[in-house]
Design a protein around this motif. Sequence first.
Motif, PDB file in Angstrom:
ATOM      1  N   ASP A 157      59.660 -32.016  67.977  1.00 33.15           N
ATOM      2  CA  ASP A 157      58.336 -32.193  66.454  1.00 33.15           C
ATOM      3  C   ASP A 157      59.424 -32.497  65.499  1.00 33.15           C
ATOM      4  N   ASP A 158      59.241 -33.188  64.207  1.00 31.64           N
ATOM      5  CA  ASP A 158      60.204 -33.085  63.151  1.00 31.64           C
ATOM      6  C   ASP A 158      60.752 -32.053  62.134  1.00 31.64           C
ATOM      7  N   LYS A 159      59.778 -30.716  62.574  1.00 35.65           N
ATOM      8  CA  LYS A 159      60.201 -29.886  61.582  1.00 35.65           C
ATOM      9  C   LYS A 159      61.181 -29.005  62.443  1.00 35.65           C
TER      10      LYS A 159
END
Length: 220
Positions: free
Chosen positions: A199-201
Amino acid sequence: MKYRSVFDIIGPVMIGPSSSHTAGAARIGRIARSLFGRQPKWADISFYGSFAKTYRGHGTDVAIVGGLLDFDTFDERIINSVKIAKAAGMKIKFTEEDAVTDHPNTVRITTGDEKSELELVGISIGGGKVEIIELNGFELKLSGHHPAILVVHDDRFGAIAAVSKILAKHEINIGHMEVSRKEKGKQALMTIEVDQNIDDKVLKEVEQLQNITQVTKIVD
């Protein structure tokens, strides 16, 4: 050489004629596109060994450009990829190199735009499988068959452990990891293949770590 399924041995669904010279080439081009993060404005493509001798007949040239346009191996647009790229304003240059390389199916792609550029060396090892062996001067071993992150960082104590700690916190399993550096104490590159897309987070957490310069994701 390890294969995940019988389909890796038979070869991928693809626009022919060759899994090594066409499907593998398309995958190398697509990895270059993924690492660059957008469609480039220009590309200098240098072929070595068998690639240099047969790239026109086997469609290696259109396959590489198709990959740079983000076309998959089975995308019928690959056949006309050079025309499509030129229509989109992408400048393409092909060079046949005489230098002897460790693998006969080797290509060097230098690509970029007005903001930045990227250089990688890839090899097609058969059945549509590939390896990226060099990126912007860093030696690495990236298959492109698994989700991965590439982390450019200062060569400092604790940098690798800090990245690994974040991945462990998010229960992301590392399947393969290598670290390359050009010179002790300067910049280094972590190549981390994982078992699931990240995930980008999670990437943002990694980017915020001390000594981290750049983080790039490759989606399987």
